[in-house]
Scaffold this active site. Structure first.
Site, PDB file in Angstrom:
ATOM      1  N   HIS A 128       0.819  -1.215   0.000  1.00 40.20           N
ATOM      2  CA  HIS A 128       0.000   0.000   0.000  1.00 40.20           C
ATOM      3  C   HIS A 128       0.854   1.268   0.000  1.00 40.20           C
ATOM      4  CE1 HIS A 128       0.509  -0.123   4.506  1.00 40.20           C
ATOM      5  NE2 HIS A 128       0.517   1.187   4.348  1.00 40.20           N
ATOM      6  N   ASP A 158       0.072  -7.545   1.195  1.00 40.93           N
ATOM      7  CA  ASP A 158       0.549  -6.181   1.448  1.00 40.93           C
ATOM      8  C   ASP A 158       2.081  -6.124   1.510  1.00 40.93           C
ATOM      9  OD1 ASP A 158       0.256  -3.467   1.750  1.00 40.93           O
ATOM     10  OD2 ASP A 158      -0.002  -3.544   3.926  1.00 40.93           O
ATOM     11  N   SER A 229       4.567   2.435   8.078  1.00 41.53           N
ATOM     12  CA  SER A 229       4.212   1.311   7.204  1.00 41.53           C
ATOM     13  C   SER A 229       5.401   0.870   6.367  1.00 41.53           C
ATOM     14  CB  SER A 229       3.061   1.705   6.281  1.00 41.53           C
ATOM     15  OG  SER A 229       1.886   1.924   7.020  1.00 41.53           O
ATOM     16  N   GLY A 285     -11.211 -23.934  -4.770  1.00 40.75           N
ATOM     17  CA  GLY A 285     -12.571 -23.617  -5.187  1.00 40.75           C
ATOM     18  C   GLY A 285     -13.641 -23.936  -4.166  1.00 40.75           C
TER      19      GLY A 285
END
Length: 490
Positions: A128, A158, A229, A285
């Site tokens: 991010h 991330d 971050s 799935g």
């Protein structure tokens, strides 16, 4: 008398003191050690800062805007604050006279942190931090600044890797997350609000926090704020054990709960990003949910564990392997699935094309199935289609109404299209059935772990159901076979 009494008093006091001392001498040393508190001094982080500090970098991102479109608004630090912690970014109006497509200039977009992975310039940060940036600038502690190339960014974890053109850089040491203990001291270095090389410290509050599909986060009370971050979480051996990524906050500011991506998970992602620029993950799935106590009791499980299969995608590896809605996956590749969130990480970390095994609890009995792992496609999302429409229904029985269901026989053409041999079609669902998620158009093909071939069989199974206990239902909605529990009215 007074003298003698005084002497006697002194002698008695001395005798008591001697007796107490003698008793203490008789107490085993081990018992004394057990009762004594552990007293240690507070840790000194100065050596760690000297060791790891040079490996931590400041990351600035830039974006291109129209040259005459700059307007007063939040600075780069506040924009990072808005983006990371869920606060809507202000929609700044276009200045009068601004022309789309005109001259462009670069303006600050955000500030973050990162750390040097290799001496030849690979740097790890959060996805991010660099997401949407037109240009990434990396500043070292010696104030050298480099324009970085984004090697790859993975939004699911991330994690991002960027590359700068430099050599001989001080790379971090990667730690062993399995050795990390709750209560252990840790330290963070980053650029909160653009304040370079800020050091904060705290302890590990918890491990394996489930706040993401693929990541069991490390929770700490280390002070983390916007700009931290992508910076490293460091143990007392000077090793990186995590990437500071998120905070929990009601106000947007630090509230004592921070989350870091475990470095072992991050390294798996970074290795793939460096090799191919993207991350390949496995999928089978299925839609899953936790096994609650009600579900465990209805299936005869000793305790709530595993992953309940809520839905199975048609044509998926799970369907081909024989997994059905309502099954509970208890093991994957020979490893126990303790909680449902374990399964996405186990499958996601499996290389697509790999053949492995899953153990499922199917209608009260355990079985092992062979399965071939498929690959998650970018931004993959499957939305189940509703089979709507109204049609004439058989008169519902009193028992069916008690569960909130009105059903009819499944037309033969729909049965062929769905490739099922039996079942009944839901005409309406309200009350308990609606709360369980059933809708008009769903096709119920099993009740209480028993196949439903017709409306008569459906009614027969309902007549035998215990109206005080949850009723398990397997149904089809579009391409997905799903499972739910209808809980009776209280």
């Amino acid at each position: 008398m007074n003298v003698k009494g005084g002497l006697w008093s002194v002698t008695l006091a001395g005798a008591l003191a001697l007796a107490l001392a003698a008793g203490a001498a008789l107490v085993p040393q081990q018992a004394q050690a057990q009762s004594a508190p552990i007293v240690r001094g507070l840790p000194d982080f100065t050596e760690l800062v000297d060791l790891v500090g040079p490996s931590v970098v400041n990351i600035r991102t830039l974006e291109k805007v129209d040259a005459d479109g700059a307007s007063d608004g939040p600075d780069e630090d506040m924009l990072e604050f808005f983006r990371r912690f869920g606060i809507p970014v202000p929609n700044m109006p276009r200045r009068r006279g601004q022309r789309p497509g005109g001259p462009q200039q670069e303006q600050p977009r955000g500030v973050g942190s990162g750390f040097i992975l290799t001496a030849d310039g690979y740097v790890m940060t959060n996805a991010h931090v660099v997401d949407g940036a037109d240009e990434v600038m990396v500043t070292l502690t010696d104030k050298r600044e480099f324009k970085a190339k984004i090697i790859g960014a993975d939004k699911r974890s991330d994690v991002a890797v960027v590359k700068i053109d430099a050599t001989g850089l001080p790379a971090v040491r990667i730690g062993d997350v399995s050795r990390l203990k709750v209560g252990e001291w840790v330290m963070a270095i980053g650029s909160p609000f653009g304040l370079d090389n800020t050091v904060t410290a705290g302890i590990v509050s918890a491990k394996q926090r489930d706040t993401g599909d693929y990541l069991p986060f490390i929770q700490t009370d280390v002070a983390i704020n916007p700009g931290n971050s992508g910076g490293p979480l460091i143990n007392m051996r000077g090793e990186v054990v995590g990437i500071n990524s998120q905070i929990y906050s009601r106000s947007g500011g630090f509230m004592g709960i921070s989350f870091a991506i475990p470095v072992d998970e991050a390294m798996r992602v970074s290795d793939q990003l460096r090799a191919s620029g993207r991350v390949s993950r496995g999928r089978i799935g299925v839609q899953i949910e936790p096994v609650t106590k009600d579900i465990a009791d209805s299936m005869g499980l000793a305790k709530p564990q595993g992953a309940l299969v809520r839905g199975v995608e048609v044509g998926s590896p799970a369907q081909k392997a024989g997994i059905e809605a309502g099954d509970v996956i208890t093991q994957y590749d020979g490893k126990a699935v303790e909680k449902f969130s374990d399964l996405p990480r186990m499958v996601g970390n499996t290389k697509p094309g790999t053949k492995t095994t899953v153990t499922v609890l199917h209608r009260g009995s355990s079985r092992e199935l062979s399965i071939t792992i498929a690959e998650v496609q970018p931004d993959e999302g499957v939305a189940a289609k509703d089979e709507g429409g109204k049609s004439h229904a058989d008169k519902p029985s009193k028992m069916a109404q008690q569960w909130g269901l009105v059903v009819q026989a499944l037309p033969a053409d729909e049965a062929r299209e769905l490739r099922i041999k039996g079942g009944v079609k839901v005409v309406s669902a309200d009350g308990p059935a609606a709360r369980a998620g059933l809708k008009a158009g769903d096709v119920i093909f099993a009740l209480a772990n028993t196949d439903v071939g017709s409306v008569n069989e459906f009614e027969g199974l309902l007549s035998k159901a215990d109206t005080k206990k949850p009723l398990s239902v397997m149904f089809r909605r579009g391409d997905w076979a799903q499972y739910t529990l209808i809980r009776p009215e209280r």
